[in-house]
Design a protein around this motif. Sequence first.
Motif, PDB file in Angstrom:
ATOM      1  N   ASP A 178      43.301  75.908  86.819  1.00  0.00           N
ATOM      2  CA  ASP A 178      43.566  76.962  85.855  1.00  0.00           C
ATOM      3  C   ASP A 178      43.820  76.349  84.485  1.00  0.00           C
ATOM      4  O   ASP A 178      44.767  75.583  84.326  1.00  0.00           O
ATOM      5  N   GLY A 179      42.974  76.643  83.515  1.00  0.00           N
ATOM      6  CA  GLY A 179      43.197  76.138  82.169  1.00  0.00           C
ATOM      7  C   GLY A 179      42.747  74.704  81.952  1.00  0.00           C
ATOM      8  O   GLY A 179      42.976  74.149  80.893  1.00  0.00           O
ATOM      9  N   ILE A 180      42.120  74.091  82.955  1.00  0.00           N
ATOM     10  CA  ILE A 180      41.631  72.715  82.788  1.00  0.00           C
ATOM     11  C   ILE A 180      40.134  72.666  83.104  1.00  0.00           C
ATOM     12  O   ILE A 180      39.706  73.029  84.197  1.00  0.00           O
ATOM     13  N   LEU A 181      39.355  72.262  82.103  1.00  0.00           N
ATOM     14  CA  LEU A 181      37.902  72.189  82.270  1.00  0.00           C
ATOM     15  C   LEU A 181      37.450  70.748  82.258  1.00  0.00           C
ATOM     16  O   LEU A 181      38.105  69.885  81.680  1.00  0.00           O
ATOM     17  N   ALA A 182      36.291  70.498  82.882  1.00  0.00           N
ATOM     18  CA  ALA A 182      35.683  69.170  82.771  1.00  0.00           C
ATOM     19  C   ALA A 182      34.220  69.313  82.377  1.00  0.00           C
ATOM     20  O   ALA A 182      33.542  70.247  82.797  1.00  0.00           O
ATOM     21  N   LEU A 183      33.787  68.389  81.549  1.00  0.00           N
ATOM     22  CA  LEU A 183      32.387  68.342  81.138  1.00  0.00           C
ATOM     23  C   LEU A 183      31.859  66.958  81.492  1.00  0.00           C
ATOM     24  O   LEU A 183      32.090  65.996  80.769  1.00  0.00           O
ATOM     25  N   PRO A 184      31.195  66.848  82.641  1.00  0.00           N
ATOM     26  CA  PRO A 184      30.649  65.534  83.011  1.00  0.00           C
ATOM     27  C   PRO A 184      29.323  65.328  82.290  1.00  0.00           C
ATOM     28  O   PRO A 184      28.355  66.026  82.555  1.00  0.00           O
ATOM     29  N   LEU A 185      29.280  64.385  81.374  1.00  0.00           N
ATOM     30  CA  LEU A 185      28.057  64.154  80.610  1.00  0.00           C
ATOM     31  C   LEU A 185      27.206  63.096  81.298  1.00  0.00           C
ATOM     32  O   LEU A 185      27.702  62.064  81.717  1.00  0.00           O
ATOM     33  N   ILE A 186      25.911  63.412  81.422  1.00  0.00           N
ATOM     34  CA  ILE A 186      25.005  62.472  82.061  1.00  0.00           C
ATOM     35  C   ILE A 186      23.791  62.286  81.168  1.00  0.00           C
ATOM     36  O   ILE A 186      23.219  63.265  80.672  1.00  0.00           O
ATOM     37  N   GLY A 187      23.430  61.028  80.922  1.00  0.00           N
ATOM     38  CA  GLY A 187      22.241  60.760  80.118  1.00  0.00           C
ATOM     39  C   GLY A 187      22.569  60.547  78.656  1.00  0.00           C
ATOM     40  O   GLY A 187      23.724  60.573  78.247  1.00  0.00           O
ATOM     41  N   THR A 188      21.506  60.335  77.897  1.00  0.00           N
ATOM     42  CA  THR A 188      21.669  59.996  76.490  1.00  0.00           C
ATOM     43  C   THR A 188      22.006  61.239  75.677  1.00  0.00           C
ATOM     44  O   THR A 188      21.500  62.319  75.939  1.00  0.00           O
ATOM     45  N   LEU A 189      22.877  61.045  74.729  1.00  0.00           N
ATOM     46  CA  LEU A 189      23.243  62.161  73.859  1.00  0.00           C
ATOM     47  C   LEU A 189      22.504  62.018  72.529  1.00  0.00           C
ATOM     48  O   LEU A 189      22.653  61.031  71.836  1.00  0.00           O
ATOM     49  N   ASP A 190      21.686  63.022  72.182  1.00  0.00           N
ATOM     50  CA  ASP A 190      21.131  63.029  70.827  1.00  0.00           C
ATOM     51  C   ASP A 190      21.756  64.208  70.085  1.00  0.00           C
ATOM     52  O   ASP A 190      22.526  64.969  70.659  1.00  0.00           O
ATOM     53  N   SER A 191      21.398  64.337  68.820  1.00  0.00           N
ATOM     54  CA  SER A 191      22.046  65.370  68.008  1.00  0.00           C
ATOM     55  C   SER A 191      21.847  66.763  68.581  1.00  0.00           C
ATOM     56  O   SER A 191      22.782  67.541  68.708  1.00  0.00           O
ATOM     57  N   ALA A 192      20.593  67.073  68.937  1.00  0.00           N
ATOM     58  CA  ALA A 192      20.292  68.427  69.405  1.00  0.00           C
ATOM     59  C   ALA A 192      21.090  68.731  70.663  1.00  0.00           C
ATOM     60  O   ALA A 192      21.699  69.790  70.796  1.00  0.00           O
ATOM     61  N   ARG A 193      21.107  67.741  71.597  1.00  0.00           N
ATOM     62  CA  ARG A 193      21.792  67.994  72.846  1.00  0.00           C
ATOM     63  C   ARG A 193      23.292  68.084  72.617  1.00  0.00           C
ATOM     64  O   ARG A 193      23.986  68.895  73.230  1.00  0.00           O
ATOM     65  N   THR A 194      23.794  67.255  71.723  1.00  0.00           N
ATOM     66  CA  THR A 194      25.225  67.290  71.473  1.00  0.00           C
ATOM     67  C   THR A 194      25.655  68.650  70.955  1.00  0.00           C
ATOM     68  O   THR A 194      26.711  69.146  71.292  1.00  0.00           O
ATOM     69  N   GLN A 195      24.786  69.258  70.124  1.00  0.00           N
ATOM     70  CA  GLN A 195      25.149  70.581  69.623  1.00  0.00           C
ATOM     71  C   GLN A 195      25.286  71.579  70.774  1.00  0.00           C
ATOM     72  O   GLN A 195      26.252  72.337  70.845  1.00  0.00           O
ATOM     73  N   THR A 196      24.341  71.524  71.726  1.00  0.00           N
ATOM     74  CA  THR A 196      24.426  72.413  72.877  1.00  0.00           C
ATOM     75  C   THR A 196      25.682  72.122  73.683  1.00  0.00           C
ATOM     76  O   THR A 196      26.391  73.030  74.110  1.00  0.00           O
ATOM     77  N   VAL A 197      25.951  70.828  73.883  1.00  0.00           N
ATOM     78  CA  VAL A 197      27.131  70.425  74.642  1.00  0.00           C
ATOM     79  C   VAL A 197      28.393  70.985  73.998  1.00  0.00           C
ATOM     80  O   VAL A 197      29.231  71.605  74.657  1.00  0.00           O
ATOM     81  N   MET A 198      28.472  70.792  72.682  1.00  0.00           N
ATOM     82  CA  MET A 198      29.635  71.289  71.944  1.00  0.00           C
ATOM     83  C   MET A 198      29.808  72.784  72.123  1.00  0.00           C
ATOM     84  O   MET A 198      30.879  73.269  72.456  1.00  0.00           O
ATOM     85  N   GLU A 199      28.705  73.498  71.894  1.00  0.00           N
ATOM     86  CA  GLU A 199      28.791  74.956  71.956  1.00  0.00           C
ATOM     87  C   GLU A 199      29.185  75.435  73.340  1.00  0.00           C
ATOM     88  O   GLU A 199      30.032  76.315  73.491  1.00  0.00           O
ATOM     89  N   THR A 200      28.567  74.819  74.378  1.00  0.00           N
ATOM     90  CA  THR A 200      28.867  75.241  75.741  1.00  0.00           C
ATOM     91  C   THR A 200      30.329  74.993  76.063  1.00  0.00           C
ATOM     92  O   THR A 200      31.019  75.850  76.605  1.00  0.00           O
ATOM     93  N   LEU A 201      30.811  73.801  75.714  1.00  0.00           N
ATOM     94  CA  LEU A 201      32.195  73.445  76.021  1.00  0.00           C
ATOM     95  C   LEU A 201      33.168  74.382  75.292  1.00  0.00           C
ATOM     96  O   LEU A 201      34.083  74.934  75.896  1.00  0.00           O
ATOM     97  N   LEU A 202      32.931  74.579  73.993  1.00  0.00           N
ATOM     98  CA  LEU A 202      33.871  75.391  73.215  1.00  0.00           C
ATOM     99  C   LEU A 202      33.858  76.845  73.693  1.00  0.00           C
ATOM    100  O   LEU A 202      34.893  77.497  73.764  1.00  0.00           O
ATOM    101  N   GLN A 203      32.667  77.349  74.030  1.00  0.00           N
ATOM    102  CA  GLN A 203      32.605  78.728  74.523  1.00  0.00           C
ATOM    103  C   GLN A 203      33.348  78.841  75.854  1.00  0.00           C
ATOM    104  O   GLN A 203      34.058  79.813  76.087  1.00  0.00           O
ATOM    105  N   SER A 204      33.207  77.823  76.710  1.00  0.00           N
ATOM    106  CA  SER A 204      33.910  77.857  77.997  1.00  0.00           C
ATOM    107  C   SER A 204      35.417  77.824  77.785  1.00  0.00           C
ATOM    108  O   SER A 204      36.169  78.442  78.546  1.00  0.00           O
ATOM    109  N   ILE A 205      35.848  77.097  76.766  1.00  0.00           N
ATOM    110  CA  ILE A 205      37.284  77.041  76.466  1.00  0.00           C
ATOM    111  C   ILE A 205      37.805  78.448  76.164  1.00  0.00           C
ATOM    112  O   ILE A 205      38.835  78.873  76.666  1.00  0.00           O
ATOM    113  N   VAL A 206      37.023  79.201  75.367  1.00  0.00           N
ATOM    114  CA  VAL A 206      37.417  80.573  75.058  1.00  0.00           C
ATOM    115  C   VAL A 206      37.369  81.440  76.318  1.00  0.00           C
ATOM    116  O   VAL A 206      38.329  82.131  76.653  1.00  0.00           O
TER     117      VAL A 206
END
Lengths: 134, 291, 139
Positions: free
Chosen positions: B168-196
């Motif tokens: 409850d209230g604790i999320l995990a984002l297991p990142l796999i593979g190379t991070l480029d700018s485009a993917r990082t933006q998706t990662v950020m958005e997904t994580l932040l939306q999940s936080i909300v």
Amino acid sequence: MAVLKDDTLPIRTSEDVVRVRKEVRVQAIAAGFGIVDQTKIITAASELARNTLDYGGGGTARLELVQNGARKGLRLTFEDKGPGIPDLQLALTDGYTTGGGLGLGLSGAKRLSNEFDIHSVVGEGTRITIARWK
Amino acid sequence: MVSALANILETNESGVLAKWLELLLTSANAGGGRIKEAELKAQCREFLTALRQALAADMGGDTDIQSDTFERVRDLLSDVSRSRAIQGFSPSETATFVFSLKQPIFELLRQFSQDALTLADESWRVTQVLDQLGLFTTEVYQKSREEVVARQQDEIAELSTPVVKLWDGILALPLIGTLDSARTQTVMETLLQSIVDQSAEIAIIDITGVPTVDTLVAQHLLKTIAAARLMGADCIVSGIRPQIAQTMVHLGVELNVVSKASLADALALALTRTGRAVVRVKTPIASTTSH
Amino acid sequence: MDRIPILKLGRALLVTVQVDMHDRLAMALEEDLSEKIVATNARGVLIDISGLEIVDSFMGRMLDNIAAVSRLLDADTVVVGMRPAVAITLVELGLSLTGVKTALNVDRGMALIGTGFGAHDGADDDGVGSEDTDGRVEG
């Protein structure tokens, strides 16, 4: 590159800055921007519109909805007949300000856009164009 | 003045259709077999009818396929081209749809007039119209392919960033593979939306599966963490491998965040921070004695 | 001129920003809040910006100023409910609002006020700070 829509709004008061934000939102949605891209371009527009008002003594904002191949985008041009910017390099530095702000207006707007172009002549005015693509 | 092409279609539409279809079905380059004969026939018939009507209505003489008169023709071609792009046809297979129409029309053109000059003029006009239509087909094809690729990129980006709830209230984002700018933006958005969405106080970003961390990736991570903080959530980074830690120090990248060696350690810290503790029940209960 | 309403909840002040503020309205809010903190002897200020679609550098500076002023007046400031897109944009813009505390929602923000330095550590599992929100609401 095709221009699908072209509007020009005046910037005379701080209410006009709000109006520019509102209109940029409408166009960003029309361009199919996601929520983050919308927020970025509106924020950039807000910074530049405020600069136009505070430093340029007012001016205009031109909003163009453009299409380049399959990509849609938004091109915004802010123009004033103010004192102009003597040192562009300096004005684009984070934290540099002449108006008591945070000095993030220009540099921030640049970071929030895909394209950034500034043209300024001392004593004549400033024109800044930014674009963001979907 | 009525052009030869309009005339041919007016007088011999069914002949052209039959010959055209035959060519399309036998031509190896038309992608035969991947499209049903009945469907192909319907496409051809509709196209010819639309073309005939457009040519009949076209008063200008210099046929411009971008004009309003040709709207229906363009729409039909767009549909054909788009569906082929999605079905995986090659560009030449798709363009062959229009270009193979040349043969039946040129055959009939021969009967249209004996005068060499008239024939040359009319051939030129037919070629012009069909070439324009062929190019249009290729353009639409190209655009549709771009759309397909863009959609697939989105899907890949989405699939590769699962946010999981650990508590409850604790999320995990297991990142796999190379991070480029485009993917990082998706990662950020997904994580932040999940936080909300889950009102999460703590998000653990696990980078065990990230092969390299360069300055750019480190910056992206820091931005994500800063954004989460602005929303009122804390981030913990876990799984920084020894080589990565060394590289980062050598690069001078400072990842000034709370970090833990493993996801388990990070979870333990997250539980402590949210006022919980994991304790061992005194004697482990053997499942066989419980009934 | 319009004003953004400030509500008193127990010993905290709650400001819910719902409209796209023009700059003078934002400056008026800064003034009003400082006066109200002293007048009500408030221990904390909650600024709920979940309704805001953007925060630019001007508004960011306003939030920073409010936090700095209230700290001088012995009150904590918590910015509550910032949307993900707004947070991403602010970071890209170069603003980190290091002087303000943040919380996901008003309940969590309430729990943060007056709980010392560490952020987010005053939260329970359920019904966080519910007794605080029972405070009488005054204009």
